[in-house]
Design a protein around this motif. Sequence first.
Motif, short mmCIF file in Angstrom:
data_model
loop_
_atom_site.label_atom_id
_atom_site.label_comp_id
_atom_site.label_asym_id
_atom_site.label_seq_id
_atom_site.Cartn_x
_atom_site.Cartn_y
_atom_site.Cartn_z
N THR A 13 -26.89 4.25 -49.08
CA THR A 13 -26.02 4.02 -50.24
C THR A 13 -25.62 5.33 -50.88
OG1 THR A 13 -27.10 1.89 -50.62
CG2 THR A 13 -25.86 2.84 -52.46
N LEU A 17 -21.80 6.81 -51.19
CA LEU A 17 -21.24 7.18 -52.50
C LEU A 17 -20.78 8.64 -52.51
CD1 LEU A 17 -23.63 5.36 -54.99
CD2 LEU A 17 -21.22 4.88 -54.58
N LYS A 21 -16.90 9.77 -53.07
CA LYS A 21 -16.53 10.69 -54.15
C LYS A 21 -15.82 11.93 -53.60
CE LYS A 21 -18.00 9.50 -58.28
NZ LYS A 21 -17.09 9.41 -59.40
#
Length: 131
Positions: A13, A17, A21
């Motif tokens: 995860t 992420l 980003k």
Amino acid sequence: MKAKRLIGLAVGTILILMMWKTFSQKGVSHLDTNFREVARYRNENNTGPVRRVYVVAVNDTNWTDLEAYGNFQPHSKLGTTEVFFFLEGQDVPTTLNGSAPYFSSSYNQQAIAHYEKNPSGLVSFKKFPFR
């Protein structure tokens, strides 16, 4: 076994992420003004101050976008980055010298703005310079 799955899920995860980003950050393409780099200069000094100079043609005088474009340009510690903005369709310098003045003074009247980030990282943005 359950702990390893939870750790793996958490790490997965976090990686997803981080990648999301990284690839979703705003850049020059997100600005409303159209920018076309006409000329650029970078000295070959990699151990000392690096000088970067850009000549950019724009379709609009959105000052916020012009300054943001300058902020998006690369900058080296103790180096300088300069961007000269000209309106699209006007006479624009296509070659640059290694030191100031970077182009012929005959282009000064067409320049609409000048962006500079100095060796300390301080930004100067001037509208309609060289008059």
